[in-house]
Design a protein around this motif. Sequence first.
Motif, PDB file in Angstrom:
ATOM      1  N   SER A   1      12.858 -21.176  -3.128  1.00 41.81           N
ATOM      2  CA  SER A   1      12.771 -20.121  -2.124  1.00 41.81           C
ATOM      3  C   SER A   1      13.224 -18.780  -2.695  1.00 41.81           C
ATOM      4  O   SER A   1      12.594 -17.743  -2.458  1.00 41.81           O
ATOM      5  CB  SER A   1      13.602 -20.494  -0.900  1.00 41.81           C
ATOM      6  N   ALA A   2      14.286 -18.789  -3.471  1.00 50.65           N
ATOM      7  CA  ALA A   2      14.791 -17.550  -4.065  1.00 50.65           C
ATOM      8  C   ALA A   2      13.793 -16.946  -5.052  1.00 50.65           C
ATOM      9  O   ALA A   2      13.724 -15.726  -5.201  1.00 50.65           O
ATOM     10  CB  ALA A   2      16.127 -17.798  -4.753  1.00 50.65           C
ATOM     11  N   ILE A   3      13.000 -17.779  -5.701  1.00 49.61           N
ATOM     12  CA  ILE A   3      12.008 -17.308  -6.675  1.00 49.61           C
ATOM     13  C   ILE A   3      10.746 -16.798  -5.976  1.00 49.61           C
ATOM     14  O   ILE A   3      10.123 -15.842  -6.445  1.00 49.61           O
ATOM     15  CB  ILE A   3      11.642 -18.445  -7.655  1.00 49.61           C
ATOM     16  N   THR A   4      10.371 -17.391  -4.867  1.00 46.78           N
ATOM     17  CA  THR A   4       9.072 -17.109  -4.253  1.00 46.78           C
ATOM     18  C   THR A   4       9.126 -16.304  -2.955  1.00 46.78           C
ATOM     19  O   THR A   4       8.072 -15.921  -2.440  1.00 46.78           O
ATOM     20  CB  THR A   4       8.320 -18.428  -3.978  1.00 46.78           C
ATOM     21  N   ASP A   5      10.294 -16.024  -2.441  1.00 47.61           N
ATOM     22  CA  ASP A   5      10.446 -15.270  -1.187  1.00 47.61           C
ATOM     23  C   ASP A   5      10.841 -13.832  -1.509  1.00 47.61           C
ATOM     24  O   ASP A   5      11.922 -13.579  -2.037  1.00 47.61           O
ATOM     25  CB  ASP A   5      11.506 -15.942  -0.310  1.00 47.61           C
ATOM     26  N   GLY A   6       9.953 -12.902  -1.190  1.00 51.31           N
ATOM     27  CA  GLY A   6      10.189 -11.493  -1.514  1.00 51.31           C
ATOM     28  C   GLY A   6      11.460 -10.912  -0.931  1.00 51.31           C
ATOM     29  O   GLY A   6      12.080 -10.030  -1.532  1.00 51.31           O
ATOM     30  N   ALA A   7      11.882 -11.383   0.236  1.00 49.53           N
ATOM     31  CA  ALA A   7      13.137 -10.891   0.823  1.00 49.53           C
ATOM     32  C   ALA A   7      14.320 -11.254  -0.071  1.00 49.53           C
ATOM     33  O   ALA A   7      15.298 -10.501  -0.157  1.00 49.53           O
ATOM     34  CB  ALA A   7      13.326 -11.449   2.222  1.00 49.53           C
ATOM     35  N   GLN A   8      14.220 -12.398  -0.749  1.00 53.37           N
ATOM     36  CA  GLN A   8      15.295 -12.799  -1.658  1.00 53.37           C
ATOM     37  C   GLN A   8      15.156 -12.145  -3.030  1.00 53.37           C
ATOM     38  O   GLN A   8      16.144 -11.687  -3.592  1.00 53.37           O
ATOM     39  CB  GLN A   8      15.336 -14.324  -1.788  1.00 53.37           C
ATOM     40  N   THR A   9      13.920 -12.092  -3.586  1.00 53.84           N
ATOM     41  CA  THR A   9      13.781 -11.481  -4.920  1.00 53.84           C
ATOM     42  C   THR A   9      14.229 -10.030  -4.907  1.00 53.84           C
ATOM     43  O   THR A   9      14.782  -9.544  -5.894  1.00 53.84           O
ATOM     44  CB  THR A   9      12.336 -11.575  -5.465  1.00 53.84           C
ATOM     45  N   SER A  10      14.026  -9.357  -3.789  1.00 61.64           N
ATOM     46  CA  SER A  10      14.427  -7.942  -3.724  1.00 61.64           C
ATOM     47  C   SER A  10      15.936  -7.768  -3.860  1.00 61.64           C
ATOM     48  O   SER A  10      16.409  -6.675  -4.175  1.00 61.64           O
ATOM     49  CB  SER A  10      13.947  -7.315  -2.418  1.00 61.64           C
ATOM     50  N   ARG A  11      16.683  -8.841  -3.710  1.00 62.16           N
ATOM     51  CA  ARG A  11      18.147  -8.763  -3.802  1.00 62.16           C
ATOM     52  C   ARG A  11      18.669  -8.980  -5.227  1.00 62.16           C
ATOM     53  O   ARG A  11      19.833  -8.689  -5.501  1.00 62.16           O
ATOM     54  CB  ARG A  11      18.780  -9.776  -2.848  1.00 62.16           C
ATOM     55  N   TYR A  12      17.828  -9.519  -6.123  1.00 70.59           N
ATOM     56  CA  TYR A  12      18.310  -9.760  -7.491  1.00 70.59           C
ATOM     57  C   TYR A  12      17.311  -9.376  -8.584  1.00 70.59           C
ATOM     58  O   TYR A  12      17.661  -9.335  -9.747  1.00 70.59           O
ATOM     59  CB  TYR A  12      18.708 -11.242  -7.673  1.00 70.59           C
ATOM     60  N   TYR A  13      16.078  -9.096  -8.252  1.00 72.83           N
ATOM     61  CA  TYR A  13      15.019  -8.866  -9.236  1.00 72.83           C
ATOM     62  C   TYR A  13      14.699  -7.371  -9.314  1.00 72.83           C
ATOM     63  O   TYR A  13      13.596  -6.939  -9.013  1.00 72.83           O
ATOM     64  CB  TYR A  13      13.773  -9.667  -8.841  1.00 72.83           C
ATOM     65  N   TYR A  14      15.705  -6.581  -9.687  1.00 78.10           N
ATOM     66  CA  TYR A  14      15.564  -5.127  -9.814  1.00 78.10           C
ATOM     67  C   TYR A  14      14.994  -4.487  -8.552  1.00 78.10           C
ATOM     68  O   TYR A  14      14.230  -3.524  -8.622  1.00 78.10           O
ATOM     69  CB  TYR A  14      14.702  -4.761 -11.040  1.00 78.10           C
ATOM     70  N   GLY A  15      15.331  -5.045  -7.405  1.00 81.14           N
ATOM     71  CA  GLY A  15      14.897  -4.477  -6.129  1.00 81.14           C
ATOM     72  C   GLY A  15      13.454  -4.747  -5.759  1.00 81.14           C
ATOM     73  O   GLY A  15      12.963  -4.203  -4.778  1.00 81.14           O
ATOM     74  N   THR A  16      12.764  -5.602  -6.520  1.00 79.15           N
ATOM     75  CA  THR A  16      11.344  -5.849  -6.259  1.00 79.15           C
ATOM     76  C   THR A  16      11.126  -7.090  -5.398  1.00 79.15           C
ATOM     77  O   THR A  16      11.838  -8.075  -5.529  1.00 79.15           O
ATOM     78  CB  THR A  16      10.540  -6.005  -7.563  1.00 79.15           C
ATOM     79  N   ALA A  17      10.121  -7.003  -4.545  1.00 77.68           N
ATOM     80  CA  ALA A  17       9.768  -8.115  -3.662  1.00 77.68           C
ATOM     81  C   ALA A  17       8.540  -8.837  -4.214  1.00 77.68           C
ATOM     82  O   ALA A  17       7.529  -8.203  -4.528  1.00 77.68           O
ATOM     83  CB  ALA A  17       9.481  -7.606  -2.254  1.00 77.68           C
ATOM     84  N   PHE A  18       8.637 -10.148  -4.324  1.00 78.95           N
ATOM     85  CA  PHE A  18       7.528 -10.987  -4.784  1.00 78.95           C
ATOM     86  C   PHE A  18       6.581 -11.229  -3.625  1.00 78.95           C
ATOM     87  O   PHE A  18       7.008 -11.568  -2.522  1.00 78.95           O
ATOM     88  CB  PHE A  18       8.077 -12.318  -5.304  1.00 78.95           C
ATOM     89  N   GLU A  19       5.269 -11.072  -3.868  1.00 80.28           N
ATOM     90  CA  GLU A  19       4.258 -11.310  -2.847  1.00 80.28           C
ATOM     91  C   GLU A  19       3.143 -12.151  -3.450  1.00 80.28           C
ATOM     92  O   GLU A  19       2.565 -11.773  -4.468  1.00 80.28           O
ATOM     93  CB  GLU A  19       3.648  -9.986  -2.370  1.00 80.28           C
ATOM     94  N   SER A  20       2.831 -13.283  -2.837  1.00 82.07           N
ATOM     95  CA  SER A  20       1.746 -14.141  -3.304  1.00 82.07           C
ATOM     96  C   SER A  20       1.479 -15.245  -2.289  1.00 82.07           C
ATOM     97  O   SER A  20       2.376 -15.648  -1.549  1.00 82.07           O
ATOM     98  CB  SER A  20       2.106 -14.790  -4.642  1.00 82.07           C
ATOM     99  N   THR A  21       0.269 -15.765  -2.321  1.00 80.92           N
ATOM    100  CA  THR A  21      -0.061 -16.953  -1.531  1.00 80.92           C
ATOM    101  C   THR A  21       0.325 -18.218  -2.289  1.00 80.92           C
ATOM    102  O   THR A  21       0.292 -19.305  -1.719  1.00 80.92           O
ATOM    103  CB  THR A  21      -1.565 -17.022  -1.224  1.00 80.92           C
TER     104      THR A  21
END
Length: 137
Positions: free
Chosen positions: A13-33
């Motif tokens: 979930s932390a890898i694939t959920d943009g709300a979570q990636t934005s908290r640790y991945y240089y502020g970026t949100a992951f988006e994909s189907t």
Amino acid sequence: VTSIRASTEAIWSAITDGAQTSRYYYGTAFESTLEPGSSYRYTYPGGEVAADGEVIAVEPGVELVLSFQARWDPELIAEGPIRMTWRIDPAGPGLSKLTVTQEGMGPKQSVEFTGGIPYIVSGLKSLLETGEVMAQG
């Protein structure tokens, strides 16, 4: 490779959920189907694309393989996409192992990604284990 005191599901979930990636991945949100062959992107809060590519393979909760094209630097764009694999394995009760591999890197990618990915993984680990966002370096 790092061990994280979290379930494989929480890491996925932390890898694939943009709300979570934005908290640790240089502020970026992951988006994909998350469908093989589909596109994905990491976007900054203002909507600018930091990186994008294609989902190569998915085993939900276990492995995500991406072609990863950095968009924040023209020299990185010129080197083309790399192959990035996120692999999660159980490592004991309440413990999981996360392995991130990068293949096909050019010279500038080798320098930037070799420092960036450990920072990202450390942020993910901190977030899942403490609920806190790691201080930005």
